[in-house]
Design a protein around this motif. Structure first.
Motif, PDB file in Angstrom:
ATOM      1  N   LEU A  79      -0.405  67.392 106.405  1.00 39.26           N
ATOM      2  CA  LEU A  79      -0.603  66.662 107.611  1.00 39.26           C
ATOM      3  C   LEU A  79      -0.451  67.854 108.785  1.00 39.26           C
ATOM      4  CD1 LEU A  79       1.299  63.251 107.275  1.00 39.26           C
ATOM      5  CD2 LEU A  79      -1.100  63.623 107.718  1.00 39.26           C
ATOM      6  N   SER A  80      -1.529  67.334 109.596  1.00 37.21           N
ATOM      7  CA  SER A  80      -1.352  68.299 110.834  1.00 37.21           C
ATOM      8  C   SER A  80      -1.808  67.857 112.234  1.00 37.21           C
ATOM      9  CB  SER A  80      -2.241  69.989 110.214  1.00 37.21           C
ATOM     10  OG  SER A  80      -3.520  69.387 110.822  1.00 37.21           O
ATOM     11  N   PRO A  81      -1.533  68.406 113.347  1.00 40.55           N
ATOM     12  CA  PRO A  81      -2.259  68.016 114.590  1.00 40.55           C
ATOM     13  C   PRO A  81      -3.728  67.743 114.420  1.00 40.55           C
ATOM     14  CG  PRO A  81      -0.692  69.772 114.937  1.00 40.55           C
ATOM     15  CD  PRO A  81      -0.952  69.804 113.226  1.00 40.55           C
ATOM     16  N   ALA A  82      -4.588  68.569 113.653  1.00 39.06           N
ATOM     17  CA  ALA A  82      -5.674  68.105 113.298  1.00 39.06           C
ATOM     18  C   ALA A  82      -6.176  66.688 113.481  1.00 39.06           C
ATOM     19  CB  ALA A  82      -6.542  68.592 112.234  1.00 39.06           C
ATOM     20  N   LEU A  83      -5.242  65.880 112.979  1.00 35.73           N
ATOM     21  CA  LEU A  83      -5.391  64.432 113.017  1.00 35.73           C
ATOM     22  C   LEU A  83      -5.509  63.721 114.342  1.00 35.73           C
ATOM     23  CD1 LEU A  83      -3.543  62.927 109.933  1.00 35.73           C
ATOM     24  CD2 LEU A  83      -6.158  62.414 110.579  1.00 35.73           C
ATOM     25  N   LEU A  84      -4.890  64.448 115.404  1.00 36.66           N
ATOM     26  CA  LEU A  84      -4.699  63.761 116.720  1.00 36.66           C
ATOM     27  C   LEU A  84      -5.663  62.971 117.304  1.00 36.66           C
ATOM     28  CD1 LEU A  84      -2.148  66.257 118.214  1.00 36.66           C
ATOM     29  CD2 LEU A  84      -1.775  63.856 117.564  1.00 36.66           C
ATOM     30  N   GLY A  85      -7.039  63.734 116.927  1.00 35.50           N
ATOM     31  CA  GLY A  85      -8.121  63.053 117.506  1.00 35.50           C
ATOM     32  C   GLY A  85      -8.778  61.968 116.683  1.00 35.50           C
ATOM     33  N   SER A  86      -8.153  61.485 115.570  1.00 36.53           N
ATOM     34  CA  SER A  86      -8.687  60.336 114.655  1.00 36.53           C
ATOM     35  C   SER A  86      -9.093  59.101 115.537  1.00 36.53           C
ATOM     36  CB  SER A  86      -7.764  60.200 113.549  1.00 36.53           C
ATOM     37  OG  SER A  86      -7.555  58.874 113.106  1.00 36.53           O
ATOM     38  N   PRO A  87      -9.979  58.516 115.593  1.00 38.50           N
ATOM     39  CA  PRO A  87     -10.137  57.228 116.174  1.00 38.50           C
ATOM     40  C   PRO A  87      -9.181  55.957 115.948  1.00 38.50           C
ATOM     41  CG  PRO A  87     -12.383  57.935 115.224  1.00 38.50           C
ATOM     42  CD  PRO A  87     -11.240  58.699 114.618  1.00 38.50           C
ATOM     43  N   VAL A  88      -8.834  55.862 114.684  1.00 33.25           N
ATOM     44  CA  VAL A  88      -7.841  54.976 114.436  1.00 33.25           C
ATOM     45  C   VAL A  88      -6.664  55.242 115.199  1.00 33.25           C
ATOM     46  CG1 VAL A  88      -6.598  53.670 112.658  1.00 33.25           C
ATOM     47  CG2 VAL A  88      -8.924  54.749 112.004  1.00 33.25           C
ATOM     48  N   LEU A  89      -6.046  56.401 115.300  1.00 30.57           N
ATOM     49  CA  LEU A  89      -4.800  56.691 116.264  1.00 30.57           C
ATOM     50  C   LEU A  89      -5.324  56.352 117.643  1.00 30.57           C
ATOM     51  CD1 LEU A  89      -3.605  59.942 114.707  1.00 30.57           C
ATOM     52  CD2 LEU A  89      -2.171  57.879 115.017  1.00 30.57           C
ATOM     53  N   ARG A  90      -6.516  56.905 118.212  1.00 30.85           N
ATOM     54  CA  ARG A  90      -6.773  56.768 119.553  1.00 30.85           C
ATOM     55  C   ARG A  90      -6.733  55.415 119.962  1.00 30.85           C
ATOM     56  NH1 ARG A  90     -11.867  58.890 119.749  1.00 30.85           N
ATOM     57  NH2 ARG A  90     -12.605  56.823 119.555  1.00 30.85           N
ATOM     58  N   ASP A  91      -7.129  54.465 119.326  1.00 32.58           N
ATOM     59  CA  ASP A  91      -7.200  52.946 119.700  1.00 32.58           C
ATOM     60  C   ASP A  91      -6.037  52.184 119.258  1.00 32.58           C
ATOM     61  OD1 ASP A  91      -9.782  53.633 120.869  1.00 32.58           O
ATOM     62  OD2 ASP A  91     -10.687  52.841 118.802  1.00 32.58           O
ATOM     63  N   ALA A  92      -4.999  52.678 118.567  1.00 34.20           N
ATOM     64  CA  ALA A  92      -3.872  51.875 118.005  1.00 34.20           C
ATOM     65  C   ALA A  92      -3.010  51.515 119.167  1.00 34.20           C
ATOM     66  CB  ALA A  92      -3.201  52.667 117.088  1.00 34.20           C
ATOM     67  N   PRO A  93      -2.554  50.013 119.012  1.00 32.50           N
ATOM     68  CA  PRO A  93      -1.697  49.633 120.158  1.00 32.50           C
ATOM     69  C   PRO A  93      -0.171  50.012 119.851  1.00 32.50           C
ATOM     70  CG  PRO A  93      -2.234  47.886 118.431  1.00 32.50           C
ATOM     71  CD  PRO A  93      -3.090  49.129 118.121  1.00 32.50           C
ATOM     72  N   LEU A  94      -0.091  50.397 118.543  1.00 32.21           N
ATOM     73  CA  LEU A  94       1.234  50.918 118.146  1.00 32.21           C
ATOM     74  C   LEU A  94       1.144  51.911 117.077  1.00 32.21           C
ATOM     75  CD1 LEU A  94       4.471  50.369 117.741  1.00 32.21           C
ATOM     76  CD2 LEU A  94       3.834  48.636 116.264  1.00 32.21           C
ATOM     77  N   VAL A  95       2.014  53.154 117.151  1.00 30.06           N
ATOM     78  CA  VAL A  95       1.861  54.096 116.231  1.00 30.06           C
ATOM     79  C   VAL A  95       3.253  54.154 115.570  1.00 30.06           C
ATOM     80  CG1 VAL A  95       1.608  56.701 115.832  1.00 30.06           C
ATOM     81  CG2 VAL A  95       0.032  55.600 117.453  1.00 30.06           C
ATOM     82  N   HIS A  96       3.204  54.064 114.186  1.00 28.72           N
ATOM     83  CA  HIS A  96       4.565  53.965 113.462  1.00 28.72           C
ATOM     84  C   HIS A  96       4.626  55.341 112.700  1.00 28.72           C
ATOM     85  CE1 HIS A  96       8.117  52.720 111.488  1.00 28.72           C
ATOM     86  NE2 HIS A  96       7.813  53.026 110.555  1.00 28.72           N
ATOM     87  N   LEU A  97       5.990  55.913 112.995  1.00 31.11           N
ATOM     88  CA  LEU A  97       6.086  57.274 112.488  1.00 31.11           C
ATOM     89  C   LEU A  97       7.760  57.321 111.848  1.00 31.11           C
ATOM     90  CD1 LEU A  97       5.074  59.074 115.650  1.00 31.11           C
ATOM     91  CD2 LEU A  97       3.821  59.260 113.441  1.00 31.11           C
ATOM     92  N   SER A  98       7.882  58.253 111.052  1.00 35.12           N
ATOM     93  CA  SER A  98       9.214  58.234 110.489  1.00 35.12           C
ATOM     94  C   SER A  98       9.868  59.658 110.193  1.00 35.12           C
ATOM     95  CB  SER A  98       9.435  57.656 109.059  1.00 35.12           C
ATOM     96  OG  SER A  98       9.197  58.453 108.127  1.00 35.12           O
ATOM     97  N   GLY A  99      10.982  59.676 110.200  1.00 27.60           N
ATOM     98  CA  GLY A  99      11.672  61.290 110.029  1.00 27.60           C
ATOM     99  C   GLY A  99      11.465  61.947 108.682  1.00 27.60           C
TER     100      GLY A  99
END
Ligand code: KDG
Length: 311
Positions: A113-133
């Motif tokens: 996984l890398s910051p290349a994903l930052l532009g993904s449309p699903v991420l852009r419109d998400a009301p909530l982004v969930h991540l973990s350690g």
């Protein structure tokens, strides 16, 4: 409604047919697991549209991950298939002392996984982004993606971060606390267990945790007496709610189900006690199955339990 985006690695999981050391296990059941995808499944089961964003290999394990998540109602449209790296794998070992997860995931598709994903449309419109350690431990690129998502201030977007401290994933010489603390502090909602708070932050005392993490609007602390406490900035209120009593079959995944319930309650606009209750109800579903994900109670049962007065 755009789906909640849950970003991280999902692996093939091998679940033993009996408890005890792996050398004596004859048969494993093929399942899937990954903290963030478990949350996505939990959200979908609660009627909240959710997407899992991650990477799998061009192999049977990867196809299984994507197919099983899609069958659970999770949006997998942004999943990337890596032509060279394999899908990660973990083997669960169960026994009276608890469960151990053995990872075979170094160099996996998911760890790339890398910051290349930052532009993904699903991420852009998400009301909530969930991540973990878990993700920041996988690679420098995965860490950079998580840091980027937490740093990026998108109006109207919530971020949540479940500490999910997995000591086995951190290479010798790494300083998990130095990596994880700024990430925790940059999230809007933080979820963590008392034991992992002790291990990473040196305390599980709510007031001390708040002093160490002034950033998040909400900190949810799950303690060893099966209680969850929400520290919310808006109301400067502390609410504690006990877990349900259930016959535990296998606990891995219950924290993710709890997160799904808490986040679903947050998006539904429940008060902090209602959010914690929905977290516990969802966790109960995962506690009573051998795999990482178990369905929450049906909606009418949830509504009745949420409305019940505390004992
Ligand atoms: O929270 C459950 C996870 O630990 C499990 O699904 C596997 O994602 C996993 C991990 O990295 O441990």
């Amino acid at each position: 409604q755009p789906p909640v985006a849950c970003v991280g690695e999902t692996m093939a999981a091998l679940l033993p047919d009996r408890p005890g050391p792996l050398d004596h296990v004859e048969t494993f059941r093929h399942a899937i697991g990954g903290a963030e995808a478990n949350v996505a499944r939990g959200l979908a089961a609660l009627g909240v549209p959710a997407a899992w964003i991650g990477r799998v290999g061009a192999d049977g394990f990867g196809r299984r991950v994507t197919a099983e998540l899609a069958a659970s109602g999770v949006d997998v449209s942004a999943v990337e298939v890596d032509p060279r790296r394999p899908t990660g794998l973990y083997v669960k070992e169960t026994g009276p002392g608890g469960s151990v997860l053995h990872y075979y995931r170094e160099g996996s598709a998911g760890s790339a996984l890398s910051p290349a994903l930052l532009g993904s449309p699903v991420l852009r419109d998400a009301p909530l982004v969930h991540l973990s350690g878990i993700t920041p431990a996988l690679s420098a690129g995965a860490h950079a993606l998580v840091a980027g998502l937490l740093r990026e201030r998108v109006p109207g977007r919530l971020t949540s971060f479940d500490l999910n401290y997995r000591p086995a994933l951190w290479p010798p010489g790494a300083d998990p606390a130095a990596t994880l603390r700024p990430l925790l502090d940059a999230a809007g909602i933080v979820l963590l267990g008392a034991d992992e708070a002790e291990a990473v932050l040196g305390t599980s005392d709510p007031a001390k945790l708040r002093a160490l993490l002034p950033g998040p609007d909400t900190i949810v602390l799950k303690d060893d007496r099966h209680q969850a406490t929400a520290l919310t900035r808006l109301t400067s209120e502390t609410v504690t709610e006990p877990a349900l009593r259930v016959e535990v079959v296998e606990p891995v995944g219950a924290g993710d189900a709890f997160a799904a319930g808490f986040l679903a309650g947050t998006l539904r606009g429940l008060d902090p006690r209602g959010r914690l209750r929905l977290g516990h109800l969802a966790a109960a579903g995962a506690l009573v199955v051998p795999g990482d994900h178990g369905p929450p109670p049906p909606p009418d049962r949830i509504a009745a339990l949420l409305a019940a007065t505390p004992a």
